[in-house]
Scaffold this motif. Sequence first.
Motif, PDB file in Angstrom:
ATOM      1  N   ILE A 153       0.836  -1.203   0.000  1.00 45.11           N
ATOM      2  CA  ILE A 153       0.000   0.000   0.000  1.00 45.11           C
ATOM      3  C   ILE A 153       0.873   1.257   0.000  1.00 45.11           C
ATOM      4  CG2 ILE A 153      -1.636   1.355   1.364  1.00 45.11           C
ATOM      5  CD1 ILE A 153      -2.832  -1.287   2.343  1.00 45.11           C
ATOM      6  N   ILE A 154       1.936   1.243   0.818  1.00 48.73           N
ATOM      7  CA  ILE A 154       2.853   2.389   0.884  1.00 48.73           C
ATOM      8  C   ILE A 154       3.489   2.630  -0.481  1.00 48.73           C
ATOM      9  CG2 ILE A 154       5.030   3.229   1.860  1.00 48.73           C
ATOM     10  CD1 ILE A 154       4.326   1.690   4.418  1.00 48.73           C
ATOM     11  N   MET A 155       3.882   1.546  -1.141  1.00 45.80           N
ATOM     12  CA  MET A 155       4.529   1.678  -2.444  1.00 45.80           C
ATOM     13  C   MET A 155       3.566   2.221  -3.494  1.00 45.80           C
ATOM     14  SD  MET A 155       6.852  -1.797  -2.408  1.00 45.80           S
ATOM     15  CE  MET A 155       7.632  -1.496  -4.001  1.00 45.80           C
ATOM     16  N   VAL A 156       2.318   1.781  -3.447  1.00 42.88           N
ATOM     17  CA  VAL A 156       1.311   2.293  -4.391  1.00 42.88           C
ATOM     18  C   VAL A 156       1.061   3.779  -4.137  1.00 42.88           C
ATOM     19  CG1 VAL A 156      -1.117   2.188  -5.060  1.00 42.88           C
ATOM     20  CG2 VAL A 156       0.177   0.080  -4.755  1.00 42.88           C
ATOM     21  N   ILE A 157       0.942   4.140  -2.851  1.00 40.99           N
ATOM     22  CA  ILE A 157       0.728   5.540  -2.493  1.00 40.99           C
ATOM     23  C   ILE A 157       1.889   6.399  -2.988  1.00 40.99           C
ATOM     24  CG2 ILE A 157       0.653   7.168  -0.555  1.00 40.99           C
ATOM     25  CD1 ILE A 157      -0.934   5.055   1.002  1.00 40.99           C
ATOM     26  N   ALA A 158       3.118   5.922  -2.767  1.00 42.16           N
ATOM     27  CA  ALA A 158       4.311   6.671  -3.188  1.00 42.16           C
ATOM     28  C   ALA A 158       4.359   6.804  -4.699  1.00 42.16           C
ATOM     29  CB  ALA A 158       5.566   5.970  -2.673  1.00 42.16           C
ATOM     30  N   ALA A 159       4.049   5.718  -5.404  1.00 42.09           N
ATOM     31  CA  ALA A 159       4.101   5.743  -6.868  1.00 42.09           C
ATOM     32  C   ALA A 159       3.102   6.749  -7.429  1.00 42.09           C
ATOM     33  CB  ALA A 159       3.821   4.350  -7.427  1.00 42.09           C
ATOM     34  N   ILE A 160       1.884   6.765  -6.869  1.00 40.33           N
ATOM     35  CA  ILE A 160       0.858   7.685  -7.365  1.00 40.33           C
ATOM     36  C   ILE A 160       1.167   9.124  -6.971  1.00 40.33           C
ATOM     37  CG2 ILE A 160      -1.582   8.304  -7.234  1.00 40.33           C
ATOM     38  CD1 ILE A 160      -2.214   5.352  -6.803  1.00 40.33           C
ATOM     39  N   ALA A 161       1.570   9.326  -5.709  1.00 40.97           N
ATOM     40  CA  ALA A 161       1.833  10.680  -5.220  1.00 40.97           C
ATOM     41  C   ALA A 161       3.056  11.297  -5.888  1.00 40.97           C
ATOM     42  CB  ALA A 161       2.014  10.664  -3.701  1.00 40.97           C
ATOM     43  N   VAL A 162       4.178  10.598  -5.823  1.00 39.74           N
ATOM     44  CA  VAL A 162       5.417  11.125  -6.403  1.00 39.74           C
ATOM     45  C   VAL A 162       5.309  11.192  -7.926  1.00 39.74           C
ATOM     46  CG1 VAL A 162       7.896  10.739  -6.682  1.00 39.74           C
ATOM     47  CG2 VAL A 162       6.808  10.294  -4.478  1.00 39.74           C
ATOM     48  N   GLY A 163       4.832  10.086  -8.521  1.00 36.14           N
ATOM     49  CA  GLY A 163       4.700  10.058  -9.974  1.00 36.14           C
ATOM     50  C   GLY A 163       3.721  11.097 -10.482  1.00 36.14           C
ATOM     51  N   GLY A 164       2.602  11.258  -9.785  1.00 31.79           N
ATOM     52  CA  GLY A 164       1.594  12.235 -10.206  1.00 31.79           C
ATOM     53  C   GLY A 164       2.119  13.659 -10.156  1.00 31.79           C
ATOM     54  N   ALA A 165       2.839  13.976  -9.090  1.00 30.44           N
ATOM     55  CA  ALA A 165       3.385  15.330  -8.952  1.00 30.44           C
ATOM     56  C   ALA A 165       4.394  15.632 -10.053  1.00 30.44           C
ATOM     57  CB  ALA A 165       4.033  15.488  -7.572  1.00 30.44           C
ATOM     58  N   LYS A 166       5.298  14.686 -10.307  1.00 25.82           N
ATOM     59  CA  LYS A 166       6.322  14.899 -11.337  1.00 25.82           C
ATOM     60  C   LYS A 166       5.693  14.934 -12.734  1.00 25.82           C
ATOM     61  CE  LYS A 166       9.413  14.373  -8.066  1.00 25.82           C
ATOM     62  NZ  LYS A 166       9.931  15.545  -7.351  1.00 25.82           N
ATOM     63  N   LEU A 167       4.654  14.116 -12.952  1.00 21.63           N
ATOM     64  CA  LEU A 167       3.983  14.121 -14.250  1.00 21.63           C
ATOM     65  C   LEU A 167       3.319  15.466 -14.525  1.00 21.63           C
ATOM     66  CD1 LEU A 167       2.307  10.594 -14.604  1.00 21.63           C
ATOM     67  CD2 LEU A 167       4.133  11.581 -15.990  1.00 21.63           C
ATOM     68  N   GLY A 168       2.864  16.118 -13.458  1.00 23.91           N
ATOM     69  CA  GLY A 168       2.280  17.442 -13.624  1.00 23.91           C
ATOM     70  C   GLY A 168       3.289  18.409 -14.231  1.00 23.91           C
ATOM     71  N   TYR A 169       4.522  18.334 -13.745  1.00 23.77           N
ATOM     72  CA  TYR A 169       5.583  19.182 -14.293  1.00 23.77           C
ATOM     73  C   TYR A 169       5.876  18.801 -15.742  1.00 23.77           C
ATOM     74  CZ  TYR A 169       6.795  21.359  -9.817  1.00 23.77           C
ATOM     75  OH  TYR A 169       6.775  22.100  -8.654  1.00 23.77           O
ATOM     76  N   ALA A 170       5.902  17.502 -16.021  1.00 27.53           N
ATOM     77  CA  ALA A 170       6.176  17.048 -17.387  1.00 27.53           C
ATOM     78  C   ALA A 170       5.081  17.526 -18.335  1.00 27.53           C
ATOM     79  CB  ALA A 170       6.278  15.520 -17.425  1.00 27.53           C
ATOM     80  N   TYR A 171       3.841  17.443 -17.907  1.00 32.70           N
ATOM     81  CA  TYR A 171       2.716  17.856 -18.750  1.00 32.70           C
ATOM     82  C   TYR A 171       2.783  19.346 -19.055  1.00 32.70           C
ATOM     83  CZ  TYR A 171      -2.107  18.782 -20.193  1.00 32.70           C
ATOM     84  OH  TYR A 171      -3.225  19.194 -20.879  1.00 32.70           O
ATOM     85  N   MET A 172       3.016  20.167 -18.027  1.00 27.25           N
ATOM     86  CA  MET A 172       3.082  21.608 -18.232  1.00 27.25           C
ATOM     87  C   MET A 172       4.271  21.991 -19.125  1.00 27.25           C
ATOM     88  SD  MET A 172       1.960  23.249 -14.553  1.00 27.25           S
ATOM     89  CE  MET A 172       3.142  22.298 -13.580  1.00 27.25           C
ATOM     90  N   SER A 173       5.390  21.290 -18.933  1.00 21.45           N
ATOM     91  CA  SER A 173       6.571  21.570 -19.754  1.00 21.45           C
ATOM     92  C   SER A 173       6.321  21.208 -21.208  1.00 21.45           C
ATOM     93  CB  SER A 173       7.776  20.784 -19.217  1.00 21.45           C
ATOM     94  OG  SER A 173       8.053  21.149 -17.885  1.00 21.45           O
TER      95      SER A 173
END
Length: 208
Positions: A153-173
């Motif tokens: 569960i921790i790993m899924v949470i980390a993957a979604i939270a960290v990945g989602g935040a970084k993807l936001g930057y990738a999308y805007m860029s």
Amino acid sequence: MEISMTFGNAAALFGAMFVLATIPGPSVFTVVARTIASGFSHGLTTVLGIVVGDLIFIILAVLGLWSFSEMMSGLFVLIKYCGSAYLIWLGIELWRSKSQSVKIHKVAESSWLSNFLCGLLITLGDPKAILFYLSFLPAFLDLSSVSILDTGIIMVIAAIAVGGAKLGYAYMSDKSRLLLTSPRTKKGMNVTAGSVMIGTGVFLVTKT
């Protein structure tokens, strides 16, 4: 199999990880630079590398393998310097690249594997991250009683939270680069992205 983590703890952990992942730093700068240089798919691959690195540190922290990471400290230092040198090299290549009038979606200065390793090396190049997780995770659950399911569960949470935040930057860029397609502008973008990558590499190698 019992689950120690409650829904409230999971939500709080997700929120904290997401907010921390949005704070500008080496990983964010690298995602932005790789996306500007090569497109969203390459930024996505860089994000995957960052997430995998975080998951490795989470596993070490949950399993109480800090002693193992201390034994491997020399390897982490080597990874740090290799990652820094790699970022600087990629930045110099972007500086030297020639801009051509091409469709933006066809630009791909580096491979997906290259970008994945870039993200992974940035994360693994900071062994203090495991100390962060060792001090951060106990605020949400007792690590001494964490089950395999809790770890998942921790790993899924980390993957979604960290990945989602970084993807936001990738999308805007990626959206910003789609508006700038002239050769001169593309050259400026390459120089900017290259400078960011070189600066990130220098920051990592000088970081104590």
